[in-house]
Design an enzyme around this catalytic site. Sequence first.
Site, PDB file in Angstrom:
ATOM      1  CB  THR A 272      -0.939  -0.002   1.232  1.00  0.00           C
ATOM      2  OG1 THR A 272      -1.476  -1.313   1.411  1.00  0.00           O
ATOM      3  CG2 THR A 272      -2.081   0.986   1.051  1.00  0.00           C
TER       4      THR A 272
ATOM      5  CG  ASP B 199       3.914   1.826   7.714  1.00  0.00           C
ATOM      6  OD1 ASP B 199       3.760   1.222   6.636  1.00  0.00           O
ATOM      7  OD2 ASP B 199       4.726   1.473   8.582  1.00  0.00           O
TER       8      ASP B 199
ATOM      9  CG  ASP C 237       0.634  -6.895   8.461  1.00  0.00           C
ATOM     10  OD1 ASP C 237       0.626  -6.982   7.227  1.00  0.00           O
ATOM     11  OD2 ASP C 237       1.650  -6.627   9.117  1.00  0.00           O
TER      12      ASP C 237
ATOM     13  CD  GLU D 262       6.635  -1.064   9.266  1.00  0.00           C
ATOM     14  OE1 GLU D 262       6.050  -1.706  10.154  1.00  0.00           O
ATOM     15  OE2 GLU D 262       6.545  -1.341   8.063  1.00  0.00           O
TER      16      GLU D 262
HETATM   17  C1  5RP Z   1       5.483  -3.880   6.806  1.00  0.00           C
HETATM   18  C2  5RP Z   1       4.146  -3.531   7.345  1.00  0.00           C
HETATM   19  C3  5RP Z   1       3.076  -3.217   6.351  1.00  0.00           C
HETATM   20  O1  5RP Z   1       2.574  -1.958   6.640  1.00  0.00           O
HETATM   21  C4  5RP Z   1       1.986  -4.243   6.428  1.00  0.00           C
HETATM   22  O2  5RP Z   1       2.568  -5.526   6.247  1.00  0.00           O
HETATM   23  C5  5RP Z   1       0.903  -3.998   5.380  1.00  0.00           C
HETATM   24  O3  5RP Z   1       1.413  -4.258   4.123  1.00  0.00           O
HETATM   25  P1  5RP Z   1       0.548  -4.156   2.792  1.00  0.00           P
HETATM   26  O4  5RP Z   1       0.291  -2.708   2.552  1.00  0.00           O
HETATM   27  O5  5RP Z   1       1.463  -4.791   1.758  1.00  0.00           O
HETATM   28  O6  5RP Z   1      -0.707  -4.961   2.983  1.00  0.00           O
HETATM   29  O7  5RP Z   1       3.903  -3.495   8.513  1.00  0.00           O
HETATM   30  O8  5RP Z   1       6.373  -4.267   7.822  1.00  0.00           O
END
Ligand code: 5RP
Length: 232
Positions: free
Chosen positions: A36, A86, A89, A108
């Site tokens: 994302t 950010d 999950d 993060e």
């Molecule tokens: C990476 C993360 C991501 O923000 C999380 O995995 C979401 O990823 P995506 O946008 O690919 O669904 O915490 O460490």
Amino acid sequence: MFTQDELKQNVARAAVQYVLPFLKPDTILGVGTGSTVDMFIDALAVHKDRFQGAVSSSERSSARMKALGISVFDLNQVESMPLYVDGADEVDHDLCMIKGGGGALTREKIVASVADRFICIADESKLVNTLGRFPLPVEVVPMAREAVARRLIRLDGRPGLREGFITDNGCEILDVSGLIIDAPAELEQTINNIPGVVSCGLFALSGADIVLLSTQKGVRQIDRLQVGDLES
Ligand code: 5RP
């Protein structure tokens, strides 16, 4: 019906609209990691001349931003950032999150801690009532892997090593399934206190301030203050 990728694309564009008023010649943004966020970076790059640059939570995002002409700063050069953007999950209704699917959880958490506001960008599949269906990533110093795993089993978790994966910090990830996380902040503190844990993917002691949630009906903004209002 939007596909999940289209939902991510929609929220990435909405996030750029959200950040635009903050972009000044001296603005430095915090930028996270994931698919994302990749879309967010691509959409943000169009406006790269309107702000100074970004601090990134991973080598992956740094490389993407540099390739698109966004200046990337070391966090040690930066005192403040208005926003950190950010993905997640999982996010619950108190705006606590599980993060680290991409393995960047420690950086993060560090970059987010310097920013004034955490803007979580996610599609609606990430919104949950209780955190824990997504295995909780825990970054560990390699020599402590087994010792930490035993402690996580005592917490009723089922830790599994993320095979063939080394973090940007040279550490390993245990993905912990089976946890029912009804007290996220307490669990975050407990896991962080295990010797050998670098950090865990619970973002509850300090969660998101705003969630931009991509739904089939459009992008919904959920504000931490509104959550408080609803609860009181
Ligand atoms: C990476 C993360 C991501 O923000 C999380 O995995 C979401 O990823 P995506 O946008 O690919 O669904 O915490 O460490």
